[in-house]
Design an enzyme around this catalytic site. Structure first.
Site, PDB file in Angstrom:
ATOM      1  N   HIS A 262       0.843  -1.145   0.174  1.00  0.00           N
ATOM      2  CA  HIS A 262       0.062  -0.010   0.014  1.00  0.00           C
ATOM      3  C   HIS A 262       0.997   1.219  -0.004  1.00  0.00           C
ATOM      4  O   HIS A 262       1.623   1.673   0.954  1.00  0.00           O
ATOM      5  CB  HIS A 262      -0.981  -0.016   1.221  1.00  0.00           C
ATOM      6  CG  HIS A 262      -1.676   1.391   1.463  1.00  0.00           C
ATOM      7  ND1 HIS A 262      -2.716   1.637   0.665  1.00  0.00           N
ATOM      8  CD2 HIS A 262      -1.274   2.276   2.425  1.00  0.00           C
ATOM      9  CE1 HIS A 262      -3.089   2.834   0.958  1.00  0.00           C
ATOM     10  NE2 HIS A 262      -2.373   3.172   2.071  1.00  0.00           N
ATOM     11  N   ASP A 264       1.481   5.057  -0.183  1.00  0.00           N
ATOM     12  CA  ASP A 264       0.634   6.425  -0.157  1.00  0.00           C
ATOM     13  C   ASP A 264       1.239   7.221  -1.279  1.00  0.00           C
ATOM     14  O   ASP A 264       2.349   7.645  -1.296  1.00  0.00           O
ATOM     15  CB  ASP A 264       0.899   6.949   1.422  1.00  0.00           C
ATOM     16  CG  ASP A 264      -0.093   6.219   2.061  1.00  0.00           C
ATOM     17  OD1 ASP A 264      -1.137   6.174   2.103  1.00  0.00           O
ATOM     18  OD2 ASP A 264       0.588   5.643   3.212  1.00  0.00           O
ATOM     19  N   ASP A 374      -7.203   1.720   2.897  1.00  0.00           N
ATOM     20  CA  ASP A 374      -6.714   2.750   3.896  1.00  0.00           C
ATOM     21  C   ASP A 374      -7.392   4.328   3.889  1.00  0.00           C
ATOM     22  O   ASP A 374      -7.052   4.817   4.847  1.00  0.00           O
ATOM     23  CB  ASP A 374      -5.236   2.876   3.767  1.00  0.00           C
ATOM     24  CG  ASP A 374      -4.431   3.929   4.783  1.00  0.00           C
ATOM     25  OD1 ASP A 374      -5.244   3.768   6.163  1.00  0.00           O
ATOM     26  OD2 ASP A 374      -3.626   4.460   4.711  1.00  0.00           O
ATOM     27  N   HIS A 578      -5.650   9.628  -0.187  1.00  0.00           N
ATOM     28  CA  HIS A 578      -6.262   9.918   1.136  1.00  0.00           C
ATOM     29  C   HIS A 578      -5.241  10.546   2.096  1.00  0.00           C
ATOM     30  O   HIS A 578      -5.429  10.265   3.483  1.00  0.00           O
ATOM     31  CB  HIS A 578      -6.639   8.732   1.763  1.00  0.00           C
ATOM     32  CG  HIS A 578      -5.647   7.652   1.634  1.00  0.00           C
ATOM     33  ND1 HIS A 578      -5.567   6.514   0.623  1.00  0.00           N
ATOM     34  CD2 HIS A 578      -4.701   7.239   2.479  1.00  0.00           C
ATOM     35  CE1 HIS A 578      -4.715   5.640   1.017  1.00  0.00           C
ATOM     36  NE2 HIS A 578      -4.038   6.185   2.098  1.00  0.00           N
TER      37      HIS A 578
HETATM   38 ZN   LIG Z   1      -2.415   5.116   3.056  1.00  0.00          ZN
END
Ligand SMILES: [Zn+2]
Length: 1004
Positions: A262, A264, A374, A578
């Site tokens: 994951h 970001d 997330d 996010h």
């Molecule tokens: Zn994240």
């Protein structure tokens, strides 16, 4: 038998740590190391490879914050290692516990080919298996000295979050640069012992399996000669083979492990660093796929794929090959893993349009799952959007982070505001960074709420957040847990394979209706106000640019700017990631976002101006008013332009008790000498809006120091202390006619407000010069309304929340999201508050002792001042617009929200512009008018029912349509959906509550 369990368990830990793990590399020799520090931002690979490096030694400091250092390591494989497996061990000075949150590297061959990424859990590069001895080794490392922002004492303010304030102090010390012999048997023994030791710790002490494992571990430890681990590892493994071979119980939980990182798209690093993070992880994962035939890796966020394609073509080639092999899998079908609370209707739709289209165009792959592990909560408009994009499933684990309530299901149908249901799975492993630890696997099995009717769950497996991905150790552990007594059974699968299994075994899952509210990170609706305003403004401008460019293209042959709009949309979508739109990134990210939004606004305004000038013609001395809103305004049709007078503003007069009265014949507002609104009388209904004895337009300030996650969280106790800002420096008539100006100072800050009344609405423009620390600023409206619930606009409709706190679920929603309006009503009379850029709000209620009436207080959240991760969050000047609309129905709230966000534009000209599309029912809101993305010239119109009821309407086109089709969000005709019959230049449509429809009109 005596209980010696602790003795054996402690022995296992010490022998593993101090004897067996160090024996994985029994011999090593140092490499020669040289380094070149790039002077500023990252340089192209070719430049890094050819720079002249200077010698550096292990132990030396390197790496200014956010710097790039190119290391060159050279050496010769010792002749006596012939026949052995040899690896380079490249430790840049890692802290093993924070992969992705510190320095990282990408290893290249001298020809520039990427080898793999380096992180604390992945420090090795295979040189040969076996080597001949005497090989010359030369590797280059593009090392990023990204500073540690989130440290062991988390959430401390730091200046390291922006290159401009981070200084130049070296952040790391080179720790190890060696060639080493890799003893695979010892490495396998480590994995055996870890899997069995971790499994053992999860098993019941009164069960036989635990003791069988304990005795097998003891025999293995007895078989090891601690002075010759390498010579005795095979014998130790032989003692474990039996317990590793006993199969899982038939009822064992089944875990689909999906290799994952994951990443970001920006967070504690800037966007440009994510480009490199993705390249490092993709290099590692393509290499791991080659080594491990059963492994499967899934990567989401089309934007990250596009970055690899654009910036690292060699990595891209490896990714494409692995995708074609079906093992490197596109996940999710969104442009980024966006926030889903704040993005507007069209932006949320375009996340899927651009994400799915990228995977379709590059690979012919269409995902059916939304992948948002997330994201900080899920708006109830989302199921319909997922379905309209041609998908049908959702994965997230984030709701497991909720502070109070435990979600009752892991696999269920999620029903949105319109009734659309999406098959949804929350991985019970409760993380997107599963590392195949026994504790994680056992937690997933125990935690799974749907036992007895379902058996499968998914585990996203690999280092995430800052990237890294799956390791060979995780793959080796999963292999042992494929069919192992006492453990859940683990197989590598794609998300689609998991969902197909899960749906098949669970034909009638439970249903959850309404939003998936995250009881955490509520302050992300407010932090970094300028990023939020940039998003809202960009969404509005994109609507205008598409509308006017399409209108001008159809009417005048104006060149529709397909490429520019595509690029701008992707920029705006990226910033809905996010940690960007929620305001939880470092200062660097938000500083850049402000500049990016300014550039986006400038370019969109240019497109809008060009299109409007093309439509207005050059003749005449008149002034046209363009109305981009979905409802007629002041005589100008929705989506058209006409000559129109300026709206008339209400008059101003002095108030007998001090202060001023604003009155436009529809609404009379009394502002007292404190600058507070003590009355707002709806003159048509003869009804007061403000609760008796209360004052609206009241600024309130709270201390705001959450227990953790400063930019993300506001904790409920913030409400315990409040200061009403009732002292005014000035309350005077404003410069504009019919306006009142209020100035207040507090702390180190100053607020100027201008209040006007127009069309039955109180407009409030608020300018805050904000210099507070760890404070929360709210604007309060205590309303004389008795209502159990209120509505907040969401995507393609609105959602209701309780005004009371009967249950823990309702109490936990003490800060929530709205788009353009919040509305509450009693039967026959309501009131709306509309906003041009704020998202956070709260609604509370009290009952008055004086008259037993109910005061429902609606407060919008203006500003916060957290100090982590950006120590200067929101310092400086901010401007907000809000409007209070007494007497508003839900339809009025919808309309006024659009009006505030899409102000009319006045353009010289007198050629009135008829709308491309007209709808004869105001309940239907057109959210997009555009030309089709495929360049065909077709006109695409998207609309929805906006009030929660039924709508029947005629959609008329202001051009000759030769055909019409109902399409999905990607503008593809929907199979099995009958197109509406055109008749006399219009089509009849009938919509369910909140139903979303896309029509595609072809032109001759
Ligand atoms: Zn994240």
């Amino acid at each position: 038998m005596h209980d010696d369990r602790a003795l054996v368990e402690n022995r296992l830990k010490r022998v593993l740590d101090e004897r067996i793990r160090p024996a994985v590399y029994p011999a090593s020799t140092p490499l020669d190391v040289a380094v070149w520090h790039a002077p500023g931002e990252p340089v192209p690979v070719a430049e890094g490879l050819t720079a002249s490096p200077a010698p550096i030694a292990v132990g030396d400091a390197w790496g200014a914050p956010w710097g790039t250092s190119w290391f060159t390591v050279t050496g010769t494989v010792p002749a006596e290692w012939a026949g052995r497996t040899v690896e380079a061990i490249l430790d840049l000075g890692f802290d093993e516990n924070m992969p992705g949150f510190q320095c990282e590297g990408l290893v290249y061959r001298p020809d520039g080919g990427p080898v793999k990424g380096l992180n604390p859990r992945n420090q090795w590069v295979r040189i040969g298996a076996p080597v001949e001895g005497g090989e010359e080794v030369r590797l280059h490392i593009e090392a990023a000295s990204n500073p540690v922002i989130l440290d062991y004492h988390p959430f401390l303010p730091t200046k390291l979050g922006d290159r401009e304030t981070a200084g130049s102090e070296p952040q790391y010390r080179l720790a190890r640069m060696d060639l080493a012999v890799f003893d695979e048997t010892v490495w396998q023994l480590v994995i055996d012992l870890e899997v069995l030791g971790e499994l053992m710790a999860e098993l019941p002490v009164d069960g036989a399996r635990r003791w069988e494992l304990l005795r097998a571990v003891e025999r293995a430890l007895d078989a090891i000669d601690l002075q010759d681990v390498n010579g005795t590892a095979a014998a130790a493994r032989a003692e474990l083979a039996g317990v590793l071979a006993t199969p899982a119980a038939p009822s064992a939980h089944r875990i689909s492990a999906v290799g994952h990182a994951h990443i970001d798209s920006a967070w504690l690093w800037p966007l440009r660093e994510t480009v490199r993070k993705v390249a490092r992880t993709a290099s590692n994962m393509t290499a791991l796929l080659e080594d491990e035939p059963e492994f499967v890796f899934a990567m989401s966020q089309a934007q990250q794929w596009a970055w690899i394609k654009e910036h690292r073509p060699e990595v891209w080639a490896r990714v494409v090959k692995a995708v074609n092999d079906g093992r490197f899998v596109p996940a999710g079908g969104m442009w980024v893993e966006s926030d889903t609370n704040m993005p507007g209707s069209e932006a949320m739709a375009r996340q899927f349009v651009h994400g799915k289209r990228f995977f379709l165009e590059e690979f012919g792959v269409e995902n059916e799952e939304a992948w948002l592990p997330d994201t900080f909560g899920f708006a109830a408009g989302l199921p319909q959007i997922i379905k309209a994009a041609g998908s049908k499933r959702l994965l997230t684990q984030k709701i497991s982070w909720s502070q109070v309530n435990k979600f009752p299901h892991h696999t269920f149908l999620w029903e949105g505001i319109d009734g659309t249901r999406i098959f949804t799975h929350f991985p019970p492993v409760d993380t997107y960074n599963c590392s195949m630890k026994g504790g994680e696997i056992a937690h997933a099995a125990r935690n799974f709420k749907d036992k007895g009717v379902a058996r499968h769950s998914l585990a996203p497996t690999g280092w995430g957040d800052g990237g890294g991905g799956t390791t060979r150790e995780m793959v080796a552990k999963a292999a042992r847990m494929r069919d192992l007594e006492g453990s859940a059974a683990v197989v590598w699968e794609t998300p689609a394979e998991f969902f197909t299994r899960a749906e098949a075994e669970y034909p009638a899952p439970p249903v959850w209706v309404g939003e998936l509210y995250l009881e955490l990170h509520r302050a992300t609706l407010t932090s970094q106000a300028k990023t939020k305003q940039g998003n809202r403004r960009s969404e509005s401008l994109l609507r205008e640019a598409e509308l006017w460019a399409a209108t001008a293209a159809v009417r005048t042959g104006f060149a529709y700017p397909h490429e520019r709009l595509d690029r701008i949309w992707k920029t705006v979508l990226l910033h809905q990631f996010h940690d960007i739109l929620p305001g939880s990134s470092i200062a660097w990210v938000h500083r850049e976002a402000e500049k990016t939004y300014a550039a986006v606004a400038a370019e969109l305004n240019e497109i809008i101006d060009d299109a409007q000038r093309a439509l207005a013609g050059n003749a005449g001395s008149g002034e046209l008013v363009f109305n981009a809103a979905p409802h007629a305004r002041n005589g100008v049709p929705a989506g058209g332009a006409a000559m129109a007078p300026a709206p008339t503003r209400g008059g101003l007069r002095a108030r007998d008790e001090g202060g001023y009265v604003l009155d436009d014949g529809l609404l009379r507002v009394e502002i007292d000498d404190r600058g507070l609104v003590v009355s707002a009388c709806d003159l048509r209904a003869g009804r007061e809006t403000v609760a008796p004895g209360q004052a609206a337009n009241l600024l309130q300030i709270h201390p705001d120091f959450p227990n953790m996650w400063d930019a993300w969280d506001v904790d409920q106790f913030y409400r315990n202390t409040v200061t009403d800002l009732v002292d005014a420096d000035e309350v005077t008539p404003g410069e504009e006619p019919g306006s009142v100006r209020v100035v207040r100072s507090f702390g180190r800050s100053r607020v100027t407000q201008v209040l006007t009344v127009e069309a039955g609405r109180l407009d409030i423009r608020t300018e805050v010069d904000w210099h507070e620390t760890e404070k929360f600023l709210k604007l309060a409206f205590p309303l004389d309304v008795h209502a159990d619930r209120y509505a907040s606009e969401s995507q393609y409709g609105h959602a209701f929340r309780a005004t009371h706190t009967n249950t823990s679920w309702e109490a936990a929603k003490f800060e929530a999201c709205n788009h353009k309006f919040v509305h509450l009503e009693e039967p026959g009379w309501g009131v709306a508050l509309v906003t041009d850029s704020t998202y956070g709000h709260d609604v509370t209620r009290t009952v008055r002792a004086s008259d037993r009436g109910t005061t429902t207080t609606l407060r919008v959240s203006l500003l916060r001042a957290p100090r982590f991760p950006d120590p200067e969050t929101d310092q400086g000047l901010h401007r907000f617009r809000h409007a209070l609309v007494p007497g508003a129905t839900i339809g009025d709230a919808v309309r006024e929200g659009w009006f505030l966000n899409l102000p009319e534009r006045r353009v010289p000209g007198d050629a009135e512009v008829a709308p491309l599309v007209t709808v004869d029912d105001d309940a239907i809101v057109v959210t997009a008018v555009k030309l089709a993305d495929d360049g065909s010239g077709d006109v695409v119109v998207r609309f929805h029912e906006s009030r929660g009821g039924r709508a029947r309407a005629r959609i008329s086109t202001g051009f000759t349509a030769t055909g019409v089709a109902v399409t999905d969000l990607l503008e593809r005709p929907l199979a099995g959906t009958a197109a509406p019959e055109p008749a006399g230049g219009s089509v009849a449509v009938s919509l369910r509550p909140f139903e979303l429809v896309t029509l595609r009109f072809s032109r001759s």
